[in-house]
Design a protein around this motif. Structure first.
Motif, PDB file in Angstrom:
ATOM      1  N   GLN A   1       0.720   4.044  -2.965  1.00 33.96           N
ATOM      2  CA  GLN A   1       0.420   5.457  -2.740  1.00 33.96           C
ATOM      3  C   GLN A   1       1.515   6.338  -3.336  1.00 33.96           C
ATOM      4  O   GLN A   1       1.240   7.353  -3.988  1.00 33.96           O
TER       5      GLN A   1
ATOM      6  N   ASN B   1       0.807  -1.220   0.000  1.00 34.43           N
ATOM      7  CA  ASN B   1       0.000   0.000   0.000  1.00 34.43           C
ATOM      8  C   ASN B   1       0.840   1.270   0.000  1.00 34.43           C
ATOM      9  O   ASN B   1       0.491   2.269  -0.641  1.00 34.43           O
ATOM     10  N   GLU B   2       1.955   1.240   0.718  1.00 33.38           N
ATOM     11  CA  GLU B   2       2.806   2.429   0.797  1.00 33.38           C
ATOM     12  C   GLU B   2       3.403   2.754  -0.569  1.00 33.38           C
ATOM     13  O   GLU B   2       3.408   3.914  -1.019  1.00 33.38           O
TER      14      GLU B   2
END
Length: 294
Positions: free
Chosen positions: A278, A274-275
């Motif tokens: 993003q 997810n990091e």
């Protein structure tokens, strides 16, 4: 458009700046107060420790450690007291602080200077250059010759150098050099007998629209109560959610999908990370913005 300094910081930290960091409210009844203390000689100095929140708008906005996370807080300043704005934090780089009676020197407003009478004041301080003005210091060394504050320097007349012309250029020097200059400070004392009744402003000498309000106080009470005059004249930036996540401003409208941009710019992003997803979304938006040409 977006701030490249903010982008670089965001890339380094994979920033997830939150909406709480961009609040524009103040505490303590709507005012933020300095931290005041007296030295061994009994001279009192009230300090505002200045920072810049680089994520709060296109160019960033001022914050002060004494005001918590508030952005553009309204400060309370007692007339007749000495105030020190300390600009040592590296976020102040390229943001030399100034003080004036309207919302920005870039709008041709008068700054606080020894030869400028505040609007609607009956003072004749312009005749001998004794009007209240900031005094600029670099690592404890005053860069001017003017003074209206005997606690710092014997009060002068017919002196118009308050140090700005030596202070501001240092903020254009390379960052390592700027850091090495030591404590950067702006002192201000509004004379206790002033008949100026409106607010003043702090602002950035380099970037327009980085302005905040200061309410002058007498015996702890605002001289101008229940109204904010002069008016600021513009609205503060409010970053959208995508910009808050990226540490940018103005990228939200270039978030993919976008009709003028490819489906994606960053390829092979591992699913479930997810990091990194993003981060790649922020890079996609930056590339899209450059492709569109804004």
């Amino acid at each position: 458009m977006y701030s490249m300094l903010s982008v670089l910081l965001a890339i380094g930290a994979l920033s997830t700046a939150s909406a709480a960091e961009a609040t524009t409210t103040s505490t303590n009844g709507g005012l933020c107060y300095a931290s005041c203390s007296a030295d061994e000689s009994g001279q009192e100095v009230c300090k505002f420790t200045t920072k810049v929140n680089l994520y709060a708008g296109e160019l960033g906005y001022y914050q002060f450690e004494e005001c918590g996370d508030d952005v553009n807080p309204t400060l309370g300043m007692e007339v007749g007291k000495t105030y020190q704005f300390i600009q040592t934090d590296r976020s102040n780089y390229y943001h030399p602080l100034g003080l004036l009676t309207f919302h920005g020197a870039h709008a041709d407003a008068d700054e606080l200077e020894p030869s400028i009478v505040p609007p609607d004041s009956s003072s004749e301080c312009d005749k001998n250059m004794t009007c209240a003005a900031p005094m600029y210091y670099v690592d404890g060394d005053y860069k001017g010759t003017y003074s209206n504050n005997e606690d710092l320097l014997a009060v002068t007349s017919d002196e118009d150098n308050f140090g700005l012309d030596d202070y501001e250029p240092l903020f254009f020097h390379p960052l390592p050099e700027w850091i090495g200059y030591g404590e950067m400070s702006v002192f201000l004392k509004i004379d206790d007998d002033t008949d100026y009744t409106k607010d003043i402003f702090y602002f950035c000498h380099i970037h327009q629209f980085m302005t905040g309000r200061i309410k002058l106080l007498r015996n702890g009470q605002p001289i101008q109560k229940d109204v904010h005059l002069p008016e600021l004249g513009y609205e503060y930036d409010m970053p959208a959610e995508h910009d808050e996540q990226c540490g940018t401003y103005g990228l939200n409208k270039f978030k993919l999908p976008h009709e003028e941009c490819p489906e994606k710019f960053v390829c092979d992003v591992p699913p479930g990370n997810n990091e990194l997803m993003q981060f790649s979304s922020c890079i996609d938006s930056m590339n899209c913005a450059m492709m569109v040409g804004e």
